[in-house]
Write a protein that holds these residues in place. Structure first.
Motif, PDB file in Angstrom:
ATOM      1  N   ASP A  39     -10.084  -9.419 -11.982  1.00  0.00           N
ATOM      2  CA  ASP A  39      -8.737  -9.362 -12.546  1.00  0.00           C
ATOM      3  C   ASP A  39      -7.776  -8.515 -11.705  1.00  0.00           C
ATOM      4  O   ASP A  39      -6.616  -8.876 -11.507  1.00  0.00           O
ATOM      5  N   ALA A  40      -8.241  -7.372 -11.219  1.00  0.00           N
ATOM      6  CA  ALA A  40      -7.346  -6.476 -10.460  1.00  0.00           C
ATOM      7  C   ALA A  40      -6.835  -7.153  -9.192  1.00  0.00           C
ATOM      8  O   ALA A  40      -5.716  -6.889  -8.737  1.00  0.00           O
ATOM      9  N   ILE A  41      -7.635  -8.038  -8.625  1.00  0.00           N
ATOM     10  CA  ILE A  41      -7.187  -8.779  -7.435  1.00  0.00           C
ATOM     11  C   ILE A  41      -6.128  -9.802  -7.828  1.00  0.00           C
ATOM     12  O   ILE A  41      -5.081  -9.920  -7.184  1.00  0.00           O
ATOM     13  N   ARG A  46      -4.084  -9.568 -10.180  1.00  0.00           N
ATOM     14  CA  ARG A  46      -2.853  -8.842 -10.514  1.00  0.00           C
ATOM     15  C   ARG A  46      -2.188  -8.220  -9.288  1.00  0.00           C
ATOM     16  O   ARG A  46      -1.099  -7.652  -9.389  1.00  0.00           O
ATOM     17  N   TRP A  60      -3.380  -5.550  -7.741  1.00  0.00           N
ATOM     18  CA  TRP A  60      -3.639  -4.108  -7.702  1.00  0.00           C
ATOM     19  C   TRP A  60      -4.620  -3.759  -6.587  1.00  0.00           C
ATOM     20  O   TRP A  60      -4.629  -2.643  -6.093  1.00  0.00           O
ATOM     21  N   VAL A  61      -5.480  -4.712  -6.298  1.00  0.00           N
ATOM     22  CA  VAL A  61      -6.485  -4.550  -5.246  1.00  0.00           C
ATOM     23  C   VAL A  61      -6.369  -5.792  -4.392  1.00  0.00           C
ATOM     24  O   VAL A  61      -6.097  -6.873  -4.914  1.00  0.00           O
ATOM     25  N   ASN A  62      -6.507  -5.659  -3.080  1.00  0.00           N
ATOM     26  CA  ASN A  62      -6.494  -6.906  -2.316  1.00  0.00           C
ATOM     27  C   ASN A  62      -7.639  -7.015  -1.337  1.00  0.00           C
ATOM     28  O   ASN A  62      -8.288  -6.033  -0.989  1.00  0.00           O
TER      29      ASN A  62
END
Ligand code: ZN
Length: 256
Positions: A194-196, A198, A200-202
């Motif tokens: 999920d963070a990717i 969004r 937030w993390v790549n």
């Protein structure tokens, strides 16, 4: 009309000028959805570089455009079936840039603009590698970042690769090579983290998994008119920067 384009000029002309700055364009050779040519990034950055240097020249700046590097970093495109992407590693780009900077420096050039047209070419770490080793002032223009405001105003659909922006530039400047009827919708696949999704993390996205046919962004609202409008803005902004850069006195404290 080809005064500031090194690849089209003669030694007789070039040696008669005192060059104040040099522009080195970076492209790529990679698939662009099903409808755009592999040279898209290179064609775009060459067109922009030519227009910006020409305008700067007409304003009195002695800025010369070098030939574009047609190969870029596409290490994440190599599992796309049938792609034939031509990839170099960031290390190879560093060695290449290092040699060009060295050769320019030995011939008295002190100001170099890296004009990047491919998202996979992250050139800032390369500038950091060279910063303490060269007298040349090196700066970077990722052209699509320079006009992020204009992109969100002119275009309907968000994208980043063979999208409405790139397709509009293609329709404006190399229409004979664009087959818009072949394009898919350029939908991006969501990954399981999920963070990717969004942002937030790549990560380096494996392109064969992130896309259906290599496009990112729906290109189908593209028009040549939108491409011309964007090119006008980016060429104007870049040429103004080149004029300012060329005129700025160069000393130990440059650019402060
Ligand atoms: Zn592209």
């Amino acid at each position: 009309m080809n005064e500031p384009v090194l690849g089209e000029q003669t030694h007789a002309f070039i040696r008669g000028q005192s060059w104040q700055a040099v522009v080195l364009p970076f492209g790529a050779t990679e698939p662009h959805n099903l409808h755009m040519p592999y040279g898209t990034d290179t064609f775009q950055v060459e067109e922009l570089g030519r227009r910006a240097c020409q305008r700067a020249w007409e304003s009195g700046a002695r800025v010369v455009l070098l030939p574009a590097i047609p190969f870029g970093v596409n290490t994440n495109h190599l599992k796309i079936p049938g792609a034939l992407a031509c990839s170099v590693t960031p290390t190879t780009l560093l060695h290449f840039l290092s040699d060009i900077v060295d050769s320019l420096e030995r011939q008295g050039i002190r100001k170099l603009v890296l004009l990047n047209g491919h998202g996979g070419n992250e050139l800032k770490p390369l500038m950091r590698e060279l910063h303490h080793r060269t007298k040349v002032f090196i700066c970077l223009c990722d052209w699509y970042r320079m006009v992020a405001d204009a992109i969100s105003r002119i275009f309907e659909k968000k994208g980043e690769h063979a999208d409405e922006v790139e397709t509009s530039l293609g329709l404006a400047f190399f229409p004979e090579l664009v087959k818009l009827e072949l394009a898919d919708d350029g939908a991006e696949r969501q990954c399981r983290l999920d963070a990717i999704n969004r942002g937030w993390v790549n990560n380096t996205r494996p392109w064969h998994l992130a896309t259906s046919n290599t496009g990112l962004g729906d290109p189908r609202a593209a028009t040549a008119e939108k491409g011309r409008e964007l090119m006008e803005i980016v060429a104007e902004r870049l040429s103004q920067f080149l004029v300012e850069l060329a005129a700025a006195p160069f000393d130990d404290k440059f650019p402060y």
